[in-house]
Design an enzyme around this catalytic site. Structure first.
Site: not given
Ligand code: F6P
Length: 317
Positions: A22, A125-126, A103, A221
């Protein structure tokens, strides 16, 4: 370029990046229209003009002042056409999209199929945006996870227990690898690497017989569920385990210095690029230099090098 739109996902550092976009745009006499709730807001026309004051005092806040949402409708041609209509109806000459793989895939689609000038800024964050070193939000997430891990270590050591800690990362084990090395953990399970659970259990049993009584094992995860791994360790070794799933705390919170500074640099760079006619590109840092990567490349799977770090984790255990 008189007016640009901006839409985002959420993670630490995105507000600092909105502020940078901005204010850089205002510096270049370009108006910014904030699109609320991501692509869903673009479809609905949920938008409002942002000025320098609209982004005051947000450099240190987590989340996104623009809110965000997952949009099923944007996956359909009807939804996409409606989104393009919002862009046209609001005289938006170009779009800056701040977010991760989903996105940026949407941004690439708008650029290639609907001829919208779009620049992407990586924020997830991934850390799964291909072609750049680090996305906005990663450093903050790793630091949040490390802070939590330090607390878990207190109990692990005091009660002489095995902890299995699950961190975020669907297809990319970047956070897990950093946290395992930075947190002094005994092992890490990554989506990128085969894992021998029996071997790990042998190491635990052997270590246990020599007096090593506490272990912290990190699981990404996308690789496994912490509970499954913990149950198997207990079955095989007979030792007590506990689990912690860190979850969304890794995505929130105040951004670190690394994320704020990157957000400022990338936000300004994205505005300069869009102003100068660039489109369908993603900005980023490589070896601390500002670079651009075609969105087509940025949205391809990212392969991180895990072997060197993994080896170091095992040497230092
Ligand atoms: O893209 C980041 C992240 O935090 C992943 O590690 C996770 O699996 C996912 O988003 C979950 O995001 P949401 O619950 O918003 O779909």
């Amino acid at each position: 370029m008189r007016r640009i739109g901006i839409l985002t996902r959420d993670c630490a550092g995105i507000n600092a990046c909105i502020r940078a976009v901005v204010r850089a745009a205002s510096f270049y006499d370009i108006e910014v229209m904030g699109i609320f709730r991501g692509y869903e807001g673009l479809i609905k026309g949920d938008a409002k003009i942002l000025n320098r004051r609209s982004v005051s005092g947000i450099i240190n806040s987590g989340g996104t002042i623009l809110k965000t949402a997952r949009s099923q409708r944007f996956l359909t041609p009807e939804g996409q056409k409606q989104a393009v209509k919002t862009i046209e109806d609001n005289d938006i000459d170009g779009l800056i999209v701040i977010g991760g793989d989903g996105s940026l895939t949407g941004a690439h689609l708008l650029a290639t199929q609907y001829n919208i000038p779009v620049i992407g800024i990586p924020a997830t964050i991934d850390n799964d945006v291909n072609g750049i070193d680090l996305a906005i939000g990663v450093d903050s997430a790793v630091n949040v996870a490390l802070e939590a891990l330090d607390k878990i270590r207190d109990t692990a050591t005091s009660l002489e227990r095995i902890f299995v800690v699950e961190v975020m990362g669907r297809e990319c084990g970047y956070i897990a690898l950093q946290v395992a090395l930075g947190g002094g953990c005994e092992d890490v399970l990554l989506p990128e690497k085969e894992f021998d659970l029996k071997k790990m259990c042998r190491e635990i049993t052997e270590g246990n017989s020599k007096g090593k009584v506490s272990w912290i094992i990190i699981v990404a995860e996308g690789r496994a569920k912490a509970q499954n791994i913990a149950d198997k360790i207990t079955d095989i070794t007979g030792l007590e385990t506990r689990i912690v799933v860190l979850g969304y705390i890794q995505r929130g919170g105040s951004p670190t210095a690394v994320d704020r500074i990157m957000a400022a640099r990338l936000g300004n760079f994205a505005v300069e690029l869009i102003k100068n006619g660039h489109r369908d590109e993603c900005v980023g840092l490589k070896d601390d230099k500002l670079i651009t990567v075609p969105l087509e490349v940025a949205t391809k799977p990212k392969h991180i090098q895990v072997e060197d770090f993994y080896r170091l984790i095992k040497i230092l255990t």
